[in-house]
Scaffold this active site. Structure first.
Site, short mmCIF file in Angstrom:
data_model
loop_
_atom_site.label_atom_id
_atom_site.label_comp_id
_atom_site.label_asym_id
_atom_site.label_seq_id
_atom_site.Cartn_x
_atom_site.Cartn_y
_atom_site.Cartn_z
N CYS A 115 0.82 -1.22 0.00
CA CYS A 115 0.00 0.00 0.00
C CYS A 115 0.85 1.27 0.00
O CYS A 115 1.53 1.55 -0.99
CB CYS A 115 -0.99 -0.03 1.17
SG CYS A 115 -2.40 1.06 0.87
N HIS A 223 -3.45 -5.17 0.14
CA HIS A 223 -3.04 -5.53 1.51
C HIS A 223 -2.99 -7.06 1.65
O HIS A 223 -3.94 -7.67 2.16
CB HIS A 223 -4.01 -4.93 2.53
CG HIS A 223 -3.76 -3.49 2.84
ND1 HIS A 223 -2.88 -3.07 3.81
CD2 HIS A 223 -4.24 -2.37 2.25
CE1 HIS A 223 -2.85 -1.76 3.85
NE2 HIS A 223 -3.66 -1.30 2.91
N GLU A 225 -1.51 -8.87 3.72
CA GLU A 225 -1.53 -9.36 5.11
C GLU A 225 -2.95 -9.71 5.57
O GLU A 225 -3.12 -10.44 6.54
CB GLU A 225 -0.89 -8.32 6.05
CG GLU A 225 -1.74 -7.13 6.43
CD GLU A 225 -1.79 -6.06 5.34
OE1 GLU A 225 -1.17 -6.23 4.28
OE2 GLU A 225 -2.48 -5.04 5.56
#
Ligand code: MN
Length: 246
Positions: A115, A223, A225
């Site tokens: 990001c 993202h 994660e």
């Protein structure tokens, strides 16, 4: 062999005006947990741009650098005046992450960036950003799926990306069309020399890049994660990063 130490710059949380909360350095837990779960020893880094000696002492302990999401990069870092739609900035964080990337390049340490991370990586290399995709790219689709009370999920799959097969990212994801989440209002405008695009959104916005000179330097606009439990390719981004840092 010890666990690789992965440095993560924090972000300034200003104290409340007139309140009793002092200025803090903060970072989201999900990033730390994603790294820890694949064997990293995560290390949150304070923002002390005026103390290069302390910063270098910390940097020297690191085996890899992870750049997280966060506030907008200050437009002065890429030679532009602030657009009205540019959001909050954190000059100390900009300074430390630019120092971290310089250190990574000088030492060959692996970098994984998400990001804001892809944006500061591009700026570090001499590139520029759309300060607001909606305002500056008329043909762009919606990318700013920030969580709301009606749609609170950070793992919401907002759009697909087309992955460049002949790339490190392509080999890790293993598929050419991949659904991703999308929580950004800025994006790469002019690509920095030394980076090549490795994924695009359907509207042509660059969604991933990697270095053409460093061994392991991958950056993505989404993202991952938040997707490691549902998409094995996203988990491989983390495990391969840790393997490169070990
Ligand atoms: Mn997007």
């Amino acid at each position: 062999m010890g666990r690789p130490v992965i440095g993560i710059a924090t972000q300034t949380l200003p104290g409340k005006p007139g309140g009793d909360l002092p200025t803090c350095w903060i970072m989201g837990q999900r990033y730390v947990e994603s790294l820890r779960s694949v064997g990293a020893l995560p290390w949150l880094i304070p923002l002390l741009p005026d103390d290069p000696d302390t910063m270098r002492g910390i940097f020297d302990k690191l085996d890899g650098i992870f750049l997280t999401g966060g506030v907008d990069v200050d437009p002065s870092r890429y030679g532009e005046n602030r657009h009205p739609k540019c959001g909050a900035t954190d000059p100390d964080r900009d300074a430390i992450e630019l120092m971290l990337l310089e250190h990574a390049q000088a030492t060959g340490k692996p970098v994984l960036a998400v990001c804001r991370g892809i944006q500061i990586l591009n700026v570090a290399g001499g590139g520029t950003l759309y300060q607001d995709v909606t305002a500056m790219v008329p043909a762009a689709m919606k990318h700013d799926y920030f969580p709301t009370s009606a749609q609170p999920s950070r793992s919401y799959l907002a759009h697909e990306i087309t992955v460049v097969p002949d790339s490190l990212l392509g080999s890790l994801l293993g598929e050419s069309i991949v659904p991703v989440n999308s929580m950004h209002h800025q994006a790469i405008k002019d690509l920095a020399p030394g980076l090549k695009p490795t994924a695009y959104a359907p509207d042509g916005i660059i969604e991933a890049v990697e270095s053409t000179v460093s061994n392991f330097c991958i950056a993505v606009q989404w993202h991952p994660e938040e997707l490691t439990d549902t998409q094995p390719g996203m988990k491989r981004l983390f495990t391969s990063f840790i393997a490169a840092a070990a």
